[in-house]
Design a protein around this motif. Structure first.
Motif, PDB file in Angstrom:
ATOM      1  N   GLY A 143       0.841  -1.190   0.000  1.00 28.54           N
ATOM      2  CA  GLY A 143       0.000   0.000   0.000  1.00 28.54           C
ATOM      3  C   GLY A 143       0.872   1.234   0.000  1.00 28.54           C
ATOM      4  N   GLY A 144       0.634   2.121   0.952  1.00 30.58           N
ATOM      5  CA  GLY A 144       1.425   3.334   1.037  1.00 30.58           C
ATOM      6  C   GLY A 144       2.710   3.180   1.825  1.00 30.58           C
ATOM      7  N   PHE A 145       2.923   2.003   2.413  1.00 32.90           N
ATOM      8  CA  PHE A 145       4.101   1.804   3.263  1.00 32.90           C
ATOM      9  C   PHE A 145       5.241   1.189   2.458  1.00 32.90           C
ATOM     10  N   GLN A 146       6.474   1.707   2.660  1.00 28.43           N
ATOM     11  CA  GLN A 146       7.660   1.180   2.011  1.00 28.43           C
ATOM     12  C   GLN A 146       8.775   1.031   3.038  1.00 28.43           C
ATOM     13  N   LEU A 147       9.509  -0.073   2.925  1.00 30.22           N
ATOM     14  CA  LEU A 147      10.647  -0.328   3.801  1.00 30.22           C
ATOM     15  C   LEU A 147      11.781  -0.862   2.935  1.00 30.22           C
ATOM     16  N   SER A 148      12.984  -0.305   3.099  1.00 29.18           N
ATOM     17  CA  SER A 148      14.090  -0.722   2.241  1.00 29.18           C
ATOM     18  C   SER A 148      15.395  -0.792   3.016  1.00 29.18           C
ATOM     19  N   VAL A 149      16.300  -1.629   2.507  1.00 24.96           N
ATOM     20  CA  VAL A 149      17.702  -1.621   2.922  1.00 24.96           C
ATOM     21  C   VAL A 149      18.495  -1.218   1.680  1.00 24.96           C
ATOM     22  N   GLU A 150      19.421  -0.266   1.846  1.00 22.33           N
ATOM     23  CA  GLU A 150      20.060   0.356   0.694  1.00 22.33           C
ATOM     24  C   GLU A 150      21.573   0.431   0.875  1.00 22.33           C
ATOM     25  N   PRO A 174      39.283  20.244   5.071  1.00 22.44           N
ATOM     26  CA  PRO A 174      38.100  20.280   4.220  1.00 22.44           C
ATOM     27  C   PRO A 174      38.029  19.108   3.250  1.00 22.44           C
ATOM     28  N   SER A 175      39.071  18.272   3.215  1.00 24.54           N
ATOM     29  CA  SER A 175      39.113  17.165   2.255  1.00 24.54           C
ATOM     30  C   SER A 175      38.041  16.129   2.575  1.00 24.54           C
ATOM     31  N   ARG A 176      37.560  15.473   1.543  1.00 25.38           N
ATOM     32  CA  ARG A 176      36.509  14.459   1.692  1.00 25.38           C
ATOM     33  C   ARG A 176      37.129  13.076   1.726  1.00 25.38           C
ATOM     34  N   ILE A 177      36.735  12.305   2.728  1.00 24.24           N
ATOM     35  CA  ILE A 177      37.179  10.915   2.854  1.00 24.24           C
ATOM     36  C   ILE A 177      36.005  10.013   2.522  1.00 24.24           C
ATOM     37  N   LEU A 178      36.179   9.124   1.554  1.00 26.86           N
ATOM     38  CA  LEU A 178      35.181   8.110   1.236  1.00 26.86           C
ATOM     39  C   LEU A 178      35.607   6.826   1.922  1.00 26.86           C
ATOM     40  N   SER A 179      34.857   6.435   2.947  1.00 35.46           N
ATOM     41  CA  SER A 179      35.327   5.304   3.757  1.00 35.46           C
ATOM     42  C   SER A 179      35.293   3.999   2.970  1.00 35.46           C
ATOM     43  N   GLY A 180      34.209   3.761   2.217  1.00 34.69           N
ATOM     44  CA  GLY A 180      34.100   2.538   1.431  1.00 34.69           C
ATOM     45  C   GLY A 180      34.077   1.271   2.261  1.00 34.69           C
ATOM     46  N   SER A 181      33.873   1.384   3.575  1.00 35.21           N
ATOM     47  CA  SER A 181      33.942   0.200   4.437  1.00 35.21           C
ATOM     48  C   SER A 181      32.644  -0.033   5.202  1.00 35.21           C
ATOM     49  N   GLY A 182      31.523   0.467   4.668  1.00 36.22           N
ATOM     50  CA  GLY A 182      30.250   0.269   5.347  1.00 36.22           C
ATOM     51  C   GLY A 182      29.855  -1.194   5.402  1.00 36.22           C
ATOM     52  N   MET A 183      29.464  -1.671   6.558  1.00 36.35           N
ATOM     53  CA  MET A 183      29.060  -3.068   6.748  1.00 36.35           C
ATOM     54  C   MET A 183      27.568  -3.212   7.023  1.00 36.35           C
ATOM     55  N   VAL A 184      26.903  -2.104   7.376  1.00 30.95           N
ATOM     56  CA  VAL A 184      25.476  -2.151   7.726  1.00 30.95           C
ATOM     57  C   VAL A 184      24.701  -1.346   6.687  1.00 30.95           C
ATOM     58  N   PRO A 185      23.729  -1.941   5.982  1.00 32.10           N
ATOM     59  CA  PRO A 185      22.956  -1.189   4.985  1.00 32.10           C
ATOM     60  C   PRO A 185      22.186  -0.036   5.624  1.00 32.10           C
ATOM     61  N   ASP A 186      21.985   1.023   4.856  1.00 34.37           N
ATOM     62  CA  ASP A 186      21.105   2.102   5.294  1.00 34.37           C
ATOM     63  C   ASP A 186      19.672   1.577   5.287  1.00 34.37           C
ATOM     64  N   VAL A 187      18.905   1.919   6.318  1.00 35.69           N
ATOM     65  CA  VAL A 187      17.523   1.441   6.459  1.00 35.69           C
ATOM     66  C   VAL A 187      16.587   2.632   6.341  1.00 35.69           C
ATOM     67  N   VAL A 188      15.594   2.522   5.435  1.00 38.15           N
ATOM     68  CA  VAL A 188      14.672   3.627   5.172  1.00 38.15           C
ATOM     69  C   VAL A 188      13.242   3.123   5.262  1.00 38.15           C
ATOM     70  N   ALA A 189      12.381   3.893   5.898  1.00 34.99           N
ATOM     71  CA  ALA A 189      10.939   3.624   5.930  1.00 34.99           C
ATOM     72  C   ALA A 189      10.215   4.865   5.436  1.00 34.99           C
ATOM     73  N   ARG A 190       9.146   4.641   4.696  1.00 32.21           N
ATOM     74  CA  ARG A 190       8.389   5.762   4.132  1.00 32.21           C
ATOM     75  C   ARG A 190       6.919   5.404   4.058  1.00 32.21           C
ATOM     76  N   TYR A 191       6.088   6.429   4.261  1.00 34.84           N
ATOM     77  CA  TYR A 191       4.640   6.232   4.140  1.00 34.84           C
ATOM     78  C   TYR A 191       4.054   7.322   3.261  1.00 34.84           C
ATOM     79  N   ASN A 192       3.339   6.905   2.220  1.00 38.05           N
ATOM     80  CA  ASN A 192       2.672   7.825   1.292  1.00 38.05           C
ATOM     81  C   ASN A 192       1.168   7.750   1.512  1.00 38.05           C
TER      82      ASN A 192
END
Length: 406
Positions: A195-202, A214-232
């Motif tokens: 329905g209007g509910f969405q849940l994702s791992v990204e 000011p330099s940007r470091i890209l870690s590239g070592s993420g072990m846990v996916p980003d978790v997103v929930a949304r309701y429309n």
């Protein structure tokens, strides 16, 4: 806008366009032959819609940078990206760019199998690449925007992050429009929709500032996916609203110079967006707040966090949003007015002062569609970016576009 090429059934393979019927039937035969070779069930062929869509878009941009224009081929010369307009000293301030990079093509299949819906989608465009040149060919490589498969409630592949509501983006001629005021990420994910509910791992990716750098470091070592929930959801008055939340682990595990870093921190955010009808007109908006959002906001104008003197990660707080009002003068003419803003709460004692602080932009356009698939228009844009040390960059741009929807 999608065009159906053909739908296979037990009786015939029909083309929507008579003048391409032979060619499209041939496509159907080739696809059917390929699937039969791989042993695919004939029922898949009999119940598949094949569609194509996309558009051709040509832009002419007249830009005035306050401190010298970026070099030809820079991403800022293609569309507005916060943080890229500070300029190049010694270059002229005014430049003209013509491009057809935003042109895109997509291909979609929809298959009904035993009351299950199977969908495949892929879309390409030609933005951001710098492998062509303006001297002779102006040729550029295609890139994947979307590539996913959906089966009933499940979607797997690359698409808009669930944290973003692309339907709420304003109708601007600039490629993103309101770039600093909206979440804007495409990435691979696994999403469940009911329905209007969405849940994702990204896909996780952490961007950080080094200690007092000011330099940007890209870690590239993420072990846990980003978790997103949304309701429309929709209201009785016709408004389309969305609320989304994200939780993510900021992670670094790498050696920089002679220092080994191994640290994690929590990042989170919430975003509200919607489309509000006002008679024939509408208001679109997005408002977002979070700590450690980093790349999810303002096209990574600021990073998710900074490494402190002890090697730990301190998340950076940021907030942004936009509001756009679209007025229809009649069935063919319309105007959108957009205001967008972003700001970060930087700890300059950890980061130094040569880091991005805030960003603002405004747009007003006039669009004309003599026939439904074709739109031509003109847009004026003003943007201002600021750093903590007081350095500012300004961009004034007038843009003319023609867009034909396939």
């Amino acid at each position: 806008m999608k065009k159906r090429l053909f739908r296979n059934n037990k009786n015939s393979a029909n083309s929507q366009f008579n003048h391409t019927k032979i060619g499209l039937n041939l496509i159907g035969v080739l696809i059917g032959s390929a699937l039969s070779v791989t042993g695919a069930n004939a029922a898949v062929i009999e119940n598949t819609d094949v569609q194509f869509g996309g558009y051709i878009k040509v832009d002419s941009m007249f830009s005035d940078y306050s401190h010298g224009a970026p070099d030809s081929g820079s991403i800022s010369r293609q569309f507005y990206v916060p943080g890229t307009i500070y300029g190049v000293e010694g270059n002229g301030n005014q430049v003209v760019d013509f491009q057809a990079r935003e042109t895109r093509f997509n291909f979609k299949t929809i298959t009904d199998i035993d009351d299950h819906k199977l969908t495949g989608f892929i879309e390409l465009d030609f933005m951001t690449h710098a492998d062509g040149n303006e001297r002779v060919s102006n040729s550029y490589s295609p890139r994947i925007r979307h590539a996913f498969v959906s089966f009933d409630n499940w979607t797997v592949g690359q698409s808009w992050t669930t944290f973003q509501n692309p339907a709420a983006l304003p109708e601007n001629l600039d490629f993103v429009g309101a770039a600093e005021g909206t979440p804007f990420v495409r990435q691979t994910q696994i999403r469940y929709t009911n329905g209007g509910f969405q849940l994702s791992v990204e896909n996780p990716e952490t961007t950080l500032n080094g200690y007092q750098s000011p330099s940007r470091i890209l870690s590239g070592s993420g072990m846990v996916p980003d978790v997103v929930a949304r309701y429309n959801f929709k209201t009785e008055a016709g408004a389309k609203l969305s609320v989304a939340g994200i939780a993510r682990q900021l992670n670094i595990e790498t050696r920089i110079s002679d220092t080994q870093f191994d640290a994690t921190a929590l990042g989170y955010g919430v975003s509200f967006s919607g489309i509000l009808p006002v008679g024939a007109d509408d208001i679109k908006y997005t408002a977002t707040y979070g700590e450690g959002l980093g790349r999810y906001m303002a096209l990574n104008y600021v990073n998710a966090g900074v490494i402190d003197a002890d090697g730990d990660i301190e998340a950076i707080t940021s907030y942004g949003g936009f509001i756009a009002y679209r007025h229809w003068w009649n069935d063919q003419w319309r105007t959108s007015v957009t205001a967008s803003a972003f700001s970060a709460d930087n700890d300059v004692s950890l980061m130094g002062e040569n880091v991005n602080k805030d960003s603002y932009s405004g747009y007003v356009n006039l669009l004309y569609s003599p026939v439904k698939p074709l739109t031509v228009g003109v847009e004026y844009m003003y943007a201002k970016n600021s750093k903590e040390n007081g350095i500012e960059g300004e961009l004034n741009r007038v843009m003319f576009s023609a867009k034909y929807v396939l």
